[in-house]
Design a protein around this motif. Structure first.
Motif, PDB file in Angstrom:
ATOM      1  N   ILE A 176      28.590 -16.126   0.858  1.00 46.19           N
ATOM      2  CA  ILE A 176      28.224 -17.499   1.201  1.00 46.19           C
ATOM      3  C   ILE A 176      29.489 -18.268   1.560  1.00 46.19           C
ATOM      4  N   ASP A 177      29.382 -19.109   2.561  1.00 40.53           N
ATOM      5  CA  ASP A 177      30.540 -19.878   3.027  1.00 40.53           C
ATOM      6  C   ASP A 177      30.763 -21.089   2.115  1.00 40.53           C
ATOM      7  N   THR A 178      31.588 -20.897   1.095  1.00 42.81           N
ATOM      8  CA  THR A 178      31.930 -21.965   0.156  1.00 42.81           C
ATOM      9  C   THR A 178      33.437 -22.189   0.186  1.00 42.81           C
ATOM     10  N   PRO A 186      41.096 -16.308   2.847  1.00 38.21           N
ATOM     11  CA  PRO A 186      41.395 -17.216   3.971  1.00 38.21           C
ATOM     12  C   PRO A 186      41.433 -16.535   5.335  1.00 38.21           C
ATOM     13  N   ASP A 187      41.616 -15.220   5.358  1.00 36.50           N
ATOM     14  CA  ASP A 187      41.716 -14.509   6.636  1.00 36.50           C
ATOM     15  C   ASP A 187      40.392 -13.896   7.086  1.00 36.50           C
ATOM     16  N   ALA A 188      39.331 -14.155   6.343  1.00 35.46           N
ATOM     17  CA  ALA A 188      38.033 -13.576   6.682  1.00 35.46           C
ATOM     18  C   ALA A 188      37.441 -14.254   7.918  1.00 35.46           C
ATOM     19  N   ASP A 189      36.477 -13.586   8.523  1.00 29.05           N
ATOM     20  CA  ASP A 189      35.744 -14.144   9.666  1.00 29.05           C
ATOM     21  C   ASP A 189      34.565 -14.940   9.115  1.00 29.05           C
ATOM     22  N   PHE A 190      34.703 -16.265   9.093  1.00 29.54           N
ATOM     23  CA  PHE A 190      33.686 -17.102   8.474  1.00 29.54           C
ATOM     24  C   PHE A 190      32.363 -17.110   9.247  1.00 29.54           C
ATOM     25  N   THR A 223      24.467 -13.008   7.595  1.00 30.35           N
ATOM     26  CA  THR A 223      24.861 -13.750   8.786  1.00 30.35           C
ATOM     27  C   THR A 223      25.760 -12.861   9.646  1.00 30.35           C
ATOM     28  N   LYS A 224      25.468 -12.841  10.932  1.00 32.59           N
ATOM     29  CA  LYS A 224      26.283 -12.092  11.881  1.00 32.59           C
ATOM     30  C   LYS A 224      26.546 -12.975  13.092  1.00 32.59           C
ATOM     31  N   ASN A 225      27.825 -13.209  13.354  1.00 28.58           N
ATOM     32  CA  ASN A 225      28.233 -14.031  14.492  1.00 28.58           C
ATOM     33  C   ASN A 225      27.533 -15.388  14.480  1.00 28.58           C
ATOM     34  N   GLY A 226      27.435 -15.961  13.299  1.00 25.74           N
ATOM     35  CA  GLY A 226      26.860 -17.285  13.152  1.00 25.74           C
ATOM     36  C   GLY A 226      25.351 -17.341  13.078  1.00 25.74           C
ATOM     37  N   ASP A 227      24.678 -16.201  13.202  1.00 26.51           N
ATOM     38  CA  ASP A 227      23.208 -16.154  13.173  1.00 26.51           C
ATOM     39  C   ASP A 227      22.760 -15.606  11.822  1.00 26.51           C
ATOM     40  N   THR A 228      22.031 -16.405  11.071  1.00 29.74           N
ATOM     41  CA  THR A 228      21.604 -16.011   9.721  1.00 29.74           C
ATOM     42  C   THR A 228      20.173 -15.501   9.738  1.00 29.74           C
ATOM     43  N   ASN A 229      19.970 -14.360   9.071  1.00 31.92           N
ATOM     44  CA  ASN A 229      18.647 -13.721   9.034  1.00 31.92           C
ATOM     45  C   ASN A 229      18.173 -13.598   7.602  1.00 31.92           C
TER      46      ASN A 229
END
Length: 233
Positions: A176-178, A186-190, A223-229
């Protein structure tokens, strides 16, 4: 009449986000965890130094006192935590024990509480993890989440002991993006992380009946490339 909800893990990122949203919609919120949440209507603070039995009895007694004969509409368990640790780590047993206390124990207490203080037709939600496989680098965490999955599968079977017509499900989110996760990685792909606001809103919609609860199902959230399923398993 006020709607009442319990949020286990109300001082964590997801718990805080949920309590904020429930408050905006005039729900009476009881937060349960090792720390208080100032936004909650009521707080029940437990200690991880106490046994599962002692914590459970305190939660049941305190909620019963707060309810004064009423019942909760929903009990949501989003309590959690994360510790790295393979077998070689000196503090392996300590961190494994902590993961059980932070992840499994609240799920067990929430489930038991639902048999005492949840309305008929009420809603119970537990939280597992997406795509759970072997976790050699964080064994304690994996064991605790696997136990929650087993607990939920048992609840989904006959003879579960829940109140009549209880609606129940489990969410299985990936990362989860918290703010805490961003600080830790910090280096992850959010863009591969679940937006906190989106997940909060979805849980609220399950709780208030806007969305039908996928009864007895685990819902994997990725979530993949900003699309949440949201996928029912």
């Amino acid at each position: 009449m006020a709607h009442r909800v319990v949020v286990f893990g109300g001082s964590g990122s997801l718990g805080r986000s949920l309590i904020t949203l429930f408050n905006k919609n005039n729900w009476e919120v009881t937060s349960i965890g090792t720390r208080a949440n100032d936004e909650a209507t009521h707080n029940i603070v437990v200690s991880n130094d106490e046994s599962l039995e002692v914590q459970g009895k305190k939660v049941i007694q305190d909620t019963s006192s707060l309810l004064n004969g009423e019942k909760y509409d929903a009990i949501l368990c989003v309590a959690g935590g994360f510790c790295m640790g393979n077998l070689a780590k000196e503090d392996f047993l300590e961190t494994a024990d902590l993961m059980l206390k932070k992840i499994l124990n609240p799920s067990l207490i929430a489930s038991k509480l639902s048999t005492v203080n949840l309305k008929e037709d009420g809603f119970l939600m537990l939280t597992g993890v997406a795509d759970l496989q072997s976790t050699p680098g964080y064994i304690g965490y994996g064991i605790a989440k696997a136990a929650v999955h087993h607990l939920f599968n048992s609840i989904a079977s006959k003879g579960r002991g829940l109140p009549k017509n209880t609606k129940f499900m489990a969410i299985l989110p990936a990362t989860i993006d918290t703010s805490n996760n961003r600080k830790a990685m910090p280096d992850a792909d959010f863009s591969q992380w679940i937006p906190l606001d989106l997940l909060t809103r979805r849980i609220f919609e399950y709780t208030n009946g806007t969305l039908s609860v996928p009864q007895g199902k685990m819902v994997q959230i990725t979530t993949k490339n900003g699309d949440t399923n949201f996928v029912e398993l």
